[in-house]
Design a protein around this motif. Structure first.
Motif, short mmCIF file in Angstrom:
data_model
loop_
_atom_site.label_atom_id
_atom_site.label_comp_id
_atom_site.label_asym_id
_atom_site.label_seq_id
_atom_site.Cartn_x
_atom_site.Cartn_y
_atom_site.Cartn_z
N MET A 144 -8.28 64.13 54.90
CA MET A 144 -9.67 64.50 54.68
C MET A 144 -9.83 65.01 53.26
SD MET A 144 -11.37 67.83 56.55
CE MET A 144 -13.11 67.70 56.38
N ARG A 145 -11.00 64.80 52.72
CA ARG A 145 -11.32 65.28 51.37
C ARG A 145 -12.11 66.58 51.50
NH1 ARG A 145 -11.56 64.55 46.29
NH2 ARG A 145 -13.47 64.46 45.11
N ALA A 146 -11.76 67.55 50.68
CA ALA A 146 -12.47 68.83 50.68
C ALA A 146 -13.88 68.63 50.13
CB ALA A 146 -11.72 69.85 49.84
N PRO A 147 -14.87 69.40 50.63
CA PRO A 147 -16.24 69.24 50.15
C PRO A 147 -16.45 69.68 48.70
CG PRO A 147 -16.14 70.84 51.96
CD PRO A 147 -14.77 70.32 51.74
N LEU A 148 -15.49 70.39 48.14
CA LEU A 148 -15.54 70.75 46.72
C LEU A 148 -14.12 70.91 46.21
CD1 LEU A 148 -15.03 74.11 46.50
CD2 LEU A 148 -17.34 74.10 47.34
N GLY A 149 -13.96 70.84 44.90
CA GLY A 149 -12.64 70.94 44.28
C GLY A 149 -11.81 69.69 44.54
N SER A 150 -10.62 69.69 43.99
CA SER A 150 -9.71 68.56 44.22
C SER A 150 -8.39 69.12 44.75
CB SER A 150 -9.51 67.75 42.94
OG SER A 150 -9.10 68.59 41.88
N PHE A 151 -8.36 69.32 46.05
CA PHE A 151 -7.20 69.89 46.72
C PHE A 151 -6.43 68.78 47.41
CE2 PHE A 151 -10.41 73.21 46.45
CZ PHE A 151 -9.68 74.24 45.86
N ASP A 152 -5.10 68.88 47.36
CA ASP A 152 -4.25 67.85 47.95
C ASP A 152 -4.28 67.84 49.47
OD1 ASP A 152 -3.44 67.04 45.43
OD2 ASP A 152 -1.71 68.38 45.42
N ASN A 153 -4.48 69.00 50.07
CA ASN A 153 -4.39 69.11 51.52
C ASN A 153 -5.61 69.84 52.06
OD1 ASN A 153 -3.54 69.27 54.16
ND2 ASN A 153 -1.89 70.71 53.78
N ALA A 154 -6.52 69.12 52.72
CA ALA A 154 -7.71 69.71 53.32
C ALA A 154 -7.75 69.29 54.79
CB ALA A 154 -8.96 69.23 52.60
N VAL A 155 -7.98 70.28 55.67
CA VAL A 155 -7.95 70.05 57.11
C VAL A 155 -9.06 70.89 57.75
CG1 VAL A 155 -6.51 70.28 59.19
CG2 VAL A 155 -5.43 69.84 56.99
N PRO A 156 -9.77 70.37 58.76
CA PRO A 156 -10.72 71.24 59.47
C PRO A 156 -9.97 72.48 59.99
CG PRO A 156 -11.02 68.95 60.14
CD PRO A 156 -9.76 69.00 59.32
N ALA A 157 -10.53 73.65 59.75
CA ALA A 157 -9.85 74.90 60.13
C ALA A 157 -9.48 74.95 61.62
CB ALA A 157 -10.70 76.10 59.73
N PRO A 158 -10.30 74.42 62.54
CA PRO A 158 -9.90 74.47 63.95
C PRO A 158 -8.61 73.69 64.23
CG PRO A 158 -12.25 74.06 63.79
CD PRO A 158 -11.68 73.94 62.40
N ASP A 159 -8.24 72.77 63.33
CA ASP A 159 -7.02 71.98 63.51
C ASP A 159 -5.78 72.61 62.90
OD1 ASP A 159 -8.68 70.17 64.75
OD2 ASP A 159 -8.74 68.77 63.06
N CYS A 160 -5.93 73.76 62.26
CA CYS A 160 -4.76 74.39 61.63
C CYS A 160 -4.84 75.92 61.76
CB CYS A 160 -4.63 73.96 60.17
SG CYS A 160 -6.03 74.42 59.15
N LEU A 161 -5.13 76.40 62.94
CA LEU A 161 -5.30 77.83 63.17
C LEU A 161 -4.05 78.64 62.81
CD1 LEU A 161 -7.33 77.72 66.50
CD2 LEU A 161 -8.20 78.10 64.17
N ALA A 162 -2.88 78.04 62.92
CA ALA A 162 -1.64 78.75 62.61
C ALA A 162 -1.53 79.10 61.13
CB ALA A 162 -0.43 77.91 63.04
#
Length: 185
Positions: free
Chosen positions: A1-19
Motif C-alpha cells: 500500500m502507498r501512504a497518503p503522504l510522504g514516501s515511506f517504504d512500508n505503509a500498512v492499515p493500522a488495524p493490520d499491524c496492531l503489534a
C-alpha cells in the motif's frame, strides 16, 4: 500500500499491524468507532533514532513539517489540583501553553508534564506519544488547523513508526475539543 503522504517504504492499515503500536494505541485502533474508518489510519515504519520532528523531517522530507502534528502532555495547576491534558498542534508551531491552554483549562499555571509522568500514564514512549489511546479522563485539546488537514502524520505510541490519518479523525477521538489558535505558528 502507498501512504497518503510522504514516501515511506512500508505503509500498512493500522488495524493490520496492531503489534507495531503501543498497547493503548493498538486498543484505540481496535475499538475505533468514529466516522473515519479505522483502515484509513495508516502505519508507516520509520527509524526510531530520528523520531523527533526536526530530525524526522530532515530525513523523510521537509514537506512533512506542514502535514504533521505533535502531541504533548501538559500539567495544569489550580488551587493545589493538577489536571493532565494532551495537546495536538501542527508540527510547524508550538503549543500556546501560557495562553490558549491555560485559559481553556481554567488553570493558574500550565507546564509541560515531566517526561516520566507522560510516559508512565500514557503507556507510550517519549517521542512517540499520540492522541489515540490516551487516558480516557484526559482532555484532548486539538488545534482546529489539524482537523482541517487532509492527512496528518502523528506518533504511533512508540518511537519506531508513525500513523497517518485524515485530519478530521482527531476531532472525533473521545474527549477531543477543537480549539482555534491552540498553536503559536
Amino acid at each position: 500500500m502507498r501512504a497518503p503522504l510522504g514516501s515511506f517504504d512500508n505503509a500498512v492499515p493500522a488495524p493490520d499491524c496492531l503489534a507495531e503500536l503501543a498497547p493503548p494505541v493498538a486498543e484505540a485502533v481496535r475499538g475505533w468507532a468514529g466516522d473515519v474508518p479505522a483502515d484509513q489510519i495508516v502505519y508507516v515504519d520509520t527509524d526510531p533514532a530520528i523520531a523527533d520532528t526536526g530530525a524526522f523531517v530532515a530525513h523523510y522530507g521537509p514537506e512533512l513539517l506542514d502535514t504533521s502534528a505533535n502531541c504533548v502532555v501538559v500539567a495544569a495547576k489550580r488551587g493545589g489540583e493538577v489536571t493532565l491534558a494532551a495537546c495536538l498542534v501542527p508540527s510547524a508551531g508550538r503549543v500556546d501553553v501560557n495562553g490558549a491552554v491555560r485559559r481553556h483549562l481554567g488553570a493558574r499555571k500550565v507546564s509541560f508534564a515531566p517526561m516520566e509522568t507522560a510516559v508512565e500514564l500514557t503507556g507510550m514512549e517519549y517521542g512517540g506519544i499520540t492522541p489515540l489511546g490516551l487516558p480516557a479522563d484526559w482532555p484532548l485539546l486539538v488545534d482546529a488547523a489539524v482537523a482541517d488537514m487532509p492527512y496528518v502524520l502523528v506518533g504511533s505510541g512508540r518511537r519506531r513508526g508513525k500513523l497517518i490519518a485524515p485530519g478530521k479523525l482527531f476531532g472525533q477521538i473521545p474527549g477531543a475539543e477543537l480549539i482555534e489558535g491552540l498553536a503559536l505558528l
